[in-house]
Design a protein around this motif. Structure first.
Motif, PDB file in Angstrom:
ATOM      1  N   CYS A  57       0.774  -1.136   0.068  1.00 39.80           N
ATOM      2  CA  CYS A  57       0.121  -0.141   0.068  1.00 39.80           C
ATOM      3  C   CYS A  57       0.699   1.140   0.023  1.00 39.80           C
ATOM      4  O   CYS A  57       0.541   2.198  -0.715  1.00 39.80           O
ATOM      5  CB  CYS A  57      -0.799  -0.118   1.351  1.00 39.80           C
ATOM      6  N   THR A  58       1.939   1.186   0.682  1.00 40.72           N
ATOM      7  CA  THR A  58       2.869   2.314   0.782  1.00 40.72           C
ATOM      8  C   THR A  58       3.226   2.684  -0.598  1.00 40.72           C
ATOM      9  O   THR A  58       3.487   3.848  -1.171  1.00 40.72           O
ATOM     10  CB  THR A  58       4.042   1.989   1.561  1.00 40.72           C
ATOM     11  N   ASP A 154      -6.374   6.479   1.714  1.00 42.28           N
ATOM     12  CA  ASP A 154      -5.956   5.221   2.194  1.00 42.28           C
ATOM     13  C   ASP A 154      -6.845   4.268   2.788  1.00 42.28           C
ATOM     14  O   ASP A 154      -7.139   4.538   3.735  1.00 42.28           O
ATOM     15  CB  ASP A 154      -4.567   5.580   3.175  1.00 42.28           C
ATOM     16  N   GLU A 157      -7.287  -0.232   5.571  1.00 39.23           N
ATOM     17  CA  GLU A 157      -7.896  -1.011   6.559  1.00 39.23           C
ATOM     18  C   GLU A 157      -9.364  -1.202   6.403  1.00 39.23           C
ATOM     19  O   GLU A 157     -10.165  -1.646   7.139  1.00 39.23           O
ATOM     20  CB  GLU A 157      -7.601  -0.229   7.865  1.00 39.23           C
ATOM     21  N   SER A 178      -3.990  -2.264   1.285  1.00 35.37           N
ATOM     22  CA  SER A 178      -2.802  -3.175   1.619  1.00 35.37           C
ATOM     23  C   SER A 178      -3.466  -4.577   1.666  1.00 35.37           C
ATOM     24  O   SER A 178      -4.456  -4.790   2.288  1.00 35.37           O
ATOM     25  CB  SER A 178      -2.216  -2.852   2.959  1.00 35.37           C
ATOM     26  N   LYS A 183      -3.874  -7.921   7.273  1.00 35.10           N
ATOM     27  CA  LYS A 183      -5.221  -7.422   6.646  1.00 35.10           C
ATOM     28  C   LYS A 183      -6.366  -8.162   6.531  1.00 35.10           C
ATOM     29  O   LYS A 183      -6.195  -9.410   6.468  1.00 35.10           O
ATOM     30  CB  LYS A 183      -4.919  -6.252   5.452  1.00 35.10           C
TER      31      LYS A 183
HETATM   32  C1  LIG Z   1      -1.653  -1.453   6.730  1.00 38.92           C
HETATM   33  C2  LIG Z   1      -1.431  -0.055   6.291  1.00 38.92           C
HETATM   34  C3  LIG Z   1      -0.404   0.761   5.358  1.00 38.92           C
HETATM   35  C4  LIG Z   1       0.834  -0.183   4.770  1.00 38.92           C
HETATM   36  O1  LIG Z   1       0.288  -0.961   4.031  1.00 38.92           O
HETATM   37  P1  LIG Z   1       1.738  -1.739   3.543  1.00 38.92           P
HETATM   38  O2  LIG Z   1       0.970  -2.828   2.389  1.00 38.92           O
HETATM   39  O3  LIG Z   1       2.552  -2.386   4.480  1.00 38.92           O
HETATM   40  O4  LIG Z   1       2.420  -0.823   2.751  1.00 38.92           O
HETATM   41  C5  LIG Z   1      -0.820   1.982   5.000  1.00 38.92           C
HETATM   42  N1  LIG Z   1      -1.834   2.500   5.385  1.00 38.92           N
HETATM   43  C6  LIG Z   1      -2.599   1.923   6.405  1.00 38.92           C
HETATM   44  C7  LIG Z   1      -3.973   2.669   6.796  1.00 38.92           C
HETATM   45  C8  LIG Z   1      -2.630   0.763   6.841  1.00 38.92           C
HETATM   46  O5  LIG Z   1      -3.204   0.061   7.725  1.00 38.92           O
END
Ligand SMILES: *Cc1c(COP(=O)(O)O)cnc(C)c1O
Length: 373
Positions: A57-58, A154, A157, A178, A183
């Motif tokens: 997600c990053t 974002d 979650e 993500s 998750k």
């Molecule tokens: C888990 C999470 C991320 C990061 O996800 P990655 O796949 O580890 O980069 C970013 N934003 C939120 C709100 C998250 O819960």
């Protein structure tokens, strides 16, 4: 007493068989097949025009913000209450994060604080649907419209969260998810970039391919410096299995949330994830926040859960208390709530007995909030 973990993937023979197939056959001309299928499946689940599978997600956020042109001199508004992943791409792009306070009930961005934080340099607002709770998207989108500022989501979650018929992640200029092992839907590590904007999609697609446009005829010819945040075919194969089970994965999360809600409903001093009229939450992370007058603290909660071999996690610290940011204690809720809150275990395979053991700990704290004297 078995250890109760706070989260854990739900993997069945389906995911194993797809991953095995990808490992055995998914090479050469087949090396993108599961990736394509996963993107198509996720796109259609969410009801958006485009999806690009990523390694995280990053990475999806990083590319999306880069494609919007976020860079040095720009400000990006987001909630002080967040995991660092949401803000790291802003810093990597050389922009300045502006951390504002959260609402006391949803623990997401307070639109009033957002509007106050807007300056001529504000380039974007990142709406993070914390713990699967929904941001006040209508207000945030209206603010964006009024000031000509892009709102992105974002939704890492928030799989399964729906606001008046619109899925989290499908409402902003783009959304990012993500599929980390913690998750609701997982590929081990992984993520996805989604958007309804054709032009932005093309930009991110090019960026995601080391700057090589899909229209470029020349081999090994990047038109700009891009990124390398791709999902592998084997990960996508696991994701395809998870996507076929997405209804069941969300249902179980909601069932666990409903169990906690029912068991704890008579305690006035205890606030769980809200689910306002007209919304559905995916309930990724059931979270309990105690009212100040109960005197139940994070430390007391951690002690009580530890004693029962339960892995409950602390509520996110405000980003602005971390050493790399300027402190913003005026973000009252972001600084205050973590001191009296806890994340509750919620993985799919929890048994009735596991759930009961978690609820019993909270029950005891509610009944004897001082600590049992
Ligand atoms: C888990 C999470 C991320 C990061 O996800 P990655 O796949 O580890 O980069 C970013 N934003 C939120 C709100 C998250 O819960």
């Amino acid at each position: 007493m078995n250890r109760i973990h706070y989260t854990k993937p739900s993997i069945t023979e389906l995911e194993v068989s797809y991953a095995t197939d990808a490992a055995r056959n998914g090479w050469g001309e087949h090396c993108y097949e599961y990736i394509g299928r996963f993107e198509e499946g996720f796109r259609s689940h969410l009801g958006v025009r485009h999806a690009i599978a990523t390694s995280s997600c990053t990475g999806a956020l990083h590319m999306g913000l880069a494609a919007l042109g976020v860079g040095p001199g720009d400000e990006v508004v987001l909630a002080d209450t967040n995991w660092i992943a949401s803000v790291a791409p802003v810093l990597h792009l050389g922009a300045t994060p502006v951390l504002v306070d959260i609402l006391v009930d949803s623990w997401c961005l307070d639109p009033v604080q957002v509007e106050r934080a807007i300056t001529p340099r504000t380039k974007a607002i990142i709406a993070v649907h914390l713990y699967g709770n929904l941001c006040a998207m209508d207000e945030l989108l209206a603010i964006g419209e009024r000031h000509g500022i892009t709102v992105v989501e974002d939704a890492a979650e928030a799989i399964g969260s729906v606001l008046h018929g619109r899925r989290a992640g499908s409402m902003g200029r783009f959304g990012a998810f993500s599929f980390h092992g913690t998750k609701t839907l997982t590929t081990g590590e992984g993520g996805v970039f989604v958007t309804n904007d054709d032009e932005l999609y093309e930009k991110v697609l090019t960026l995601s391919n080391h700057g090589r446009s899909r229209k470029q005829q020349k081999q090994f010819w990047p038109d700009e410096v891009g990124f390398k945040y791709k999902m592998s075919n084997v990960q996508a194969a696991i994701g395809c299995g998870q996507l076929e089970r997405i209804g069941e994965l969300i249902f179980r999360k909601r069932e666990i949330m409903a169990y906690y809600r029912e068991r704890l409903r008579e305690f006035d001093g205890l606030h769980l994830n809200p689910e306002p009229e007209g919304t559905v939450i995916g309930a990724w992370m059931p979270t309990a926040v105690f009212a100040p007058e109960t005197n139940v603290t994070r430390e007391r909660l951690q002690e009580a859960f530890d004693a029962m071999n339960i892995d409950a996690r602390v509520f996110f610290h405000p980003l602005s208390c971390l050493p790399m940011f300027e402190q913003r204690p005026e973000n009252i809720h972001a600084w205050d709530i973590p001191g009296r809150a806890i994340n509750l275990p919620s993985y799919h395979d929890m048994t009735e007995a596991d759930l009961e053991r978690v609820a019993d700990v909270l029950d005891a704290l509610c009944t004897r909030p001082g600590g049992g004297e």
